[in-house]
Design a protein around this motif. Structure first.
Motif, mmCIF file in Angstrom:
data_model
loop_
_atom_site.group_PDB
_atom_site.id
_atom_site.type_symbol
_atom_site.label_atom_id
_atom_site.label_comp_id
_atom_site.label_asym_id
_atom_site.label_seq_id
_atom_site.Cartn_x
_atom_site.Cartn_y
_atom_site.Cartn_z
ATOM 1 N N SER A 1 0.839 -1.418 -0.147
ATOM 2 C CA SER A 1 0.288 -0.124 0.170
ATOM 3 C C SER A 1 1.005 1.074 0.197
ATOM 4 C CB SER A 1 -0.737 0.033 1.129
ATOM 5 O OG SER A 1 -0.327 0.210 2.409
ATOM 6 N N SER A 2 2.139 1.020 0.557
ATOM 7 C CA SER A 2 2.706 2.594 0.357
ATOM 8 C C SER A 2 4.725 2.260 0.432
ATOM 9 C CB SER A 2 2.579 2.702 1.393
ATOM 10 O OG SER A 2 3.620 2.142 2.993
ATOM 11 N N THR A 3 4.599 1.831 -0.562
ATOM 12 C CA THR A 3 6.140 1.291 -1.434
ATOM 13 C C THR A 3 6.410 2.281 -2.237
ATOM 14 O OG1 THR A 3 6.286 -1.310 -1.185
ATOM 15 C CG2 THR A 3 7.716 -0.094 -2.837
ATOM 16 N N PRO A 4 7.131 3.311 -2.199
ATOM 17 C CA PRO A 4 7.735 4.506 -3.143
ATOM 18 C C PRO A 4 8.251 3.812 -3.732
ATOM 19 C CG PRO A 4 9.252 4.522 -1.017
ATOM 20 C CD PRO A 4 8.345 3.329 -1.085
ATOM 21 N N CYS A 5 8.670 3.046 -4.683
ATOM 22 C CA CYS A 5 9.826 2.777 -5.946
ATOM 23 C C CYS A 5 9.171 0.901 -6.592
ATOM 24 C CB CYS A 5 11.344 2.156 -5.386
ATOM 25 S SG CYS A 5 11.347 1.149 -3.597
ATOM 26 N N ASN A 6 9.681 0.938 -7.216
ATOM 27 C CA ASN A 6 9.513 -0.802 -7.872
ATOM 28 C C ASN A 6 10.067 -1.515 -6.809
ATOM 29 O OD1 ASN A 6 8.397 0.197 -10.143
ATOM 30 N ND2 ASN A 6 10.797 0.637 -11.219
#
Length: 599
Positions: free
Chosen positions: A117-122
């Motif tokens: 739900s909140s990964t900022p990258c691949n």
């Protein structure tokens, strides 16, 4: 022997570490992808003033480097641990890919929901064990928003056999939209098999296909339902049920609210962009890589091939002698790399032919070669007829107006052809200064390339968008390929050959070489306008052949040139038509002279 170049899909890969045990499956995947590895320790023993001292950090890094077997970097997190701390650090450093291993990272450290739900990258989730080298990788492509990332990751696995499986609905009889581009170029990549399957149960189809695989790479769902973990039901089922190892990827790019129609079709073009990135990384060279001429001669003799250099010319008395002398001395007299050099003159009215003859070079007037087929104007006509008069298994063409001639203009083109048997065609590229009076600007040449050719390529042939200078006059290829291609007679010849090599032999058969810098006489704007008009016709002709649609018959083939004399404007109308010669292998006289050739 030159080592094959490598496509690096992710330059910086982040892997969290829990305690002193390294996540081996994640590390194995990172090693295969080839990027820089950044470890994020998630343990109290690595925090605190004493343990976090420079000495302790060096000791820990050294220990991990010894264990991993390559250089890594350590990114120390703030005092608070868990996902919020890691996410904050990832937001600050933005790696290209975050690798998390199941179950290693999800045993009380993270929850899958908070990560998804909140990964900022691949993100890539891997469930091992990691397969042995040269295993089979299955890559299903369904057109989802994460398919581009899946393809990028799969193409970075160099020591595996990759099967790309394109799934379509059962009611579709053929691949539609931009995925046609993938269907054209995926089969041409080495160690890759392209398959299609129609199915209304994609998870079951993928599961059945994965029984022959050692590794399955899939994308998360575009819109996962609340009942699933956030991966989507298909990805979740495959992650739990597949007998082989599984990697599930999720792109950091936000999914549009409506993932359908034009939005979903974008993935086809993005996937083509990934393939172009891979081609660019692996098939772009520098002339200096082939400067060992003795090595090239050894490769030539080992392969038992002959090499011809054909020089097209029209009124080039100022430079033709220097071009011939430079190349002949370096590549025929000092080392026996070239077997012949011929001048293909277009009926020059200056001393071009006399200069070449004085230097001992056979001279042909292209209008007088194969006269029974007529005599057309244009550089392409000279190149086409040079196939008839030369004998080499490999043919190289360079222009004769090069002011700063150097042997690299020839051996740079030959290098990929002699080193890599799958390469059929090589284009040169270079910096192109532009001359204005007595001054030379560092850039500004190649105006037709940037204003006409490259926009058309990006629009209609995006697979070729990585070719830096599609109109360069320095290129070459294998006779067995060139003799099977049609040649435009005029300025459209470079465009036509590039497209036809791609259509017949695939993107992987094309290479390009940096020849550094080329200084030549720049043409006036009116001549460039004529050139653009012919190149546009060549593009339209190739599109006609691809889509079986008559377009040029309805297009005007005359061009109005603007004249300004004595204070007034006038129009000069000229017919500017690009014609095409058939493949040389269809000419009976060619078959008689080259009996090895077969239609």
């Amino acid at each position: 022997m030159l080592t094959p170049k490598r496509f690096i899909p992710f330059r910086r890969i982040a892997i969290p570490v829990i305690g002193q045990t390294l996540p081996q499956n994640a590390l194995n995947l990172a090693r295969e992808l080839g990027g820089d590895i950044v470890l994020y320790p998630l343990t109290p023993s690595f925090h605190g003033e004493k343990v976090n001292s420079p000495r302790q950090k060096r000791k820990q890094v050294s220990k991990w480097q010894e264990s991993i077997g390559l250089n890594v970097r350590i990114q120390v997190l703030p005092e608070s641990e868990g996902w919020p701390s890691l996410r904050q650090s990832l937001e600050s450093n933005l790696p290209d890919l975050l690798l998390l291993e199941i179950p290693y990272h999800f045993q009380g450290t993270f929850t899958l929901h908070e990560v998804l739900s909140s990964t900022p990258c691949n993100l890539a989730l891997i469930r091992g064990p990691w397969p042995e080298h040269y295993g089979n990788v299955l890559l299903p492509l369904r057109g989802g928003p994460h398919a581009e990332l899946s393809l990028r990751l799969a193409l970075g696995l160099h020591d595996f056999r990759l099967t790309a499986l394109h799934l379509v609905g059962p009611e579709r009889s053929q691949i539609e939209g931009p995925f046609r581009g993938l269907a054209r170029i995926l089969p041409s990549f080495r160690d890759l098999t392209y398959k299609t399957a129609a199915s209304d149960q994609p998870a079951q189809t993928i599961l059945e296909e994965s029984r022959q695989a050692d590794l399955l790479i899939i994308g998360a769902a575009a819109r996962p339902t609340p009942e699933t973990s956030g991966l989507g039901s298909t990805a979740e089922n495959l992650l739990n049920q597949a007998a082989c190892s599984v990697v599930v990827v999720k792109s950091a790019q936000p999914v549009p609210e409506l993932w359908s129609g034009p939005e979903s079709e974008r993935i086809g073009y993005k996937a083509i962009s990934v393939l172009v990135d891979k081609w660019f990384a692996e098939n772009t060279f520098h002339a200096d890589e082939f400067a060992d001429l003795h090595e090239l001669v050894t490769l030539k003799e080992k392969q038992n091939v002959t090499i011809s250099l054909a020089l097209p010319a029209l009124n080039e008395e100022e430079t033709v002698g220097q071009v011939i002398s430079c190349v002949k001395s370096a590549l025929m007299e000092q080392v026996p790399l070239l077997d012949e050099i011929v001048l293909m003159d277009s009926n020059s009215t200056d001393r071009t032919r006399e200069i070449a003859a004085e230097l001992g070079i056979p001279v042909f007037i292209h209008q007088e070669v194969l006269p029974q087929y007529g005599a057309r104007r244009g550089k392409g006509e000279a190149l086409w007829k040079s196939l008839y008069v030369t004998k080499g298994d490999i043919i190289v063409w360079i222009d004769t107006d090069i002011v700063n001639i150097h042997p690299r203009f020839v051996y740079g083109i030959l290098g990929p052809l002699l080193h890599f048997p799958q390469i059929q065609f090589v284009k040169g590229f270079y910096r192109r200064p532009i001359r204005e009076g007595e001054k030379i600007q560092a850039t500004g040449g190649g105006r037709v390339t940037e204003l006409t050719a490259r926009p058309l390529i990006n629009m209609f042939y995006p697979e070729l968008s990585g070719v830096i200078q599609p109109l360069s006059g320095e290129y070459g290829g294998r006779r067995r390929a060139l003799e099977r291609l049609p040649f435009f007679s005029g300025y459209g010849v470079e465009t036509g050959l590039l497209i036809d090599v791609f259509e017949h032999y695939g993107l992987s058969s094309i290479a390009q070489v940096d020849l550094q810098e080329r200084i030549h006489h720049n043409q006036p704007l009116e001549a460039l306008s004529r050139m653009s008009f012919l190149i546009l016709q060549a593009f339209i002709r190739k599109l006609e052949q691809r889509y079986h649609l008559p377009i040029l018959e309805e297009v005007n083939k005359s061009m109005k040139f603007i004249r300004y004399e004595e204070g007034r404007y006038s129009l000069l109308v000229q017919e500017v038509v690009e014609q095409e010669r058939p493949p040389m292998i269809e000419i009976p006289e060619y078959l008689e002279k080259h009996p090895h050739a077969r239609p």
